[in-house]
Design a protein around this motif. Sequence first.
Motif, PDB file in Angstrom:
ATOM      1  N   GLN A  50     -24.403  45.307   4.642  1.00 39.04           N
ATOM      2  CA  GLN A  50     -24.833  45.773   5.953  1.00 39.04           C
ATOM      3  C   GLN A  50     -26.072  46.658   5.877  1.00 39.04           C
ATOM      4  N   THR A  75     -17.297  46.130   8.992  1.00 37.90           N
ATOM      5  CA  THR A  75     -18.449  46.779   9.621  1.00 37.90           C
ATOM      6  C   THR A  75     -18.545  46.300  11.065  1.00 37.90           C
ATOM      7  N   ILE A  83     -20.752  45.806  14.363  1.00 38.15           N
ATOM      8  CA  ILE A  83     -22.154  45.657  14.760  1.00 38.15           C
ATOM      9  C   ILE A  83     -22.190  45.464  16.267  1.00 38.15           C
ATOM     10  N   ILE A 103     -25.173  49.797  14.137  1.00 37.31           N
ATOM     11  CA  ILE A 103     -24.265  49.364  13.066  1.00 37.31           C
ATOM     12  C   ILE A 103     -23.370  50.534  12.715  1.00 37.31           C
ATOM     13  N   ASP A 135     -20.345  51.747  10.107  1.00 41.01           N
ATOM     14  CA  ASP A 135     -19.628  51.449   8.855  1.00 41.01           C
ATOM     15  C   ASP A 135     -18.187  51.865   8.935  1.00 41.01           C
TER      16      ASP A 135
END
Length: 100
Positions: A48, A84, A86, A98, A100
């Motif tokens: 990512q 992840t 998005i 984004i 995490d």
Amino acid sequence: MKNMSVTLLLVISSIACSAMANQGNGKGLPPGLQKKVEQGKPLPPGWQKKLSRGDILSQDLYLRGKIVVPLNNHGILSIEIDGTVIELYQASRKIVDIFD
């Protein structure tokens, strides 16, 4: 002469299709990671980090994702890929954020 015209038309068509396929993809993933996505293999840790706000998420990654927040009034949705999240515009797949 007719065969030459057909060949020329095919060459021009393939160049145009190739250019259209690459248009609007932004940075996307590096070729090695893109190949893994296309083969359905798991992505390595840190993939990512190759993406950032404003990039266009590849169609392969988009299809791999699971929608976690449905489409809102602004055309934005959130998908989860390998842990992840998005956030992106559905129509263009442009990345908004984004997580995490």
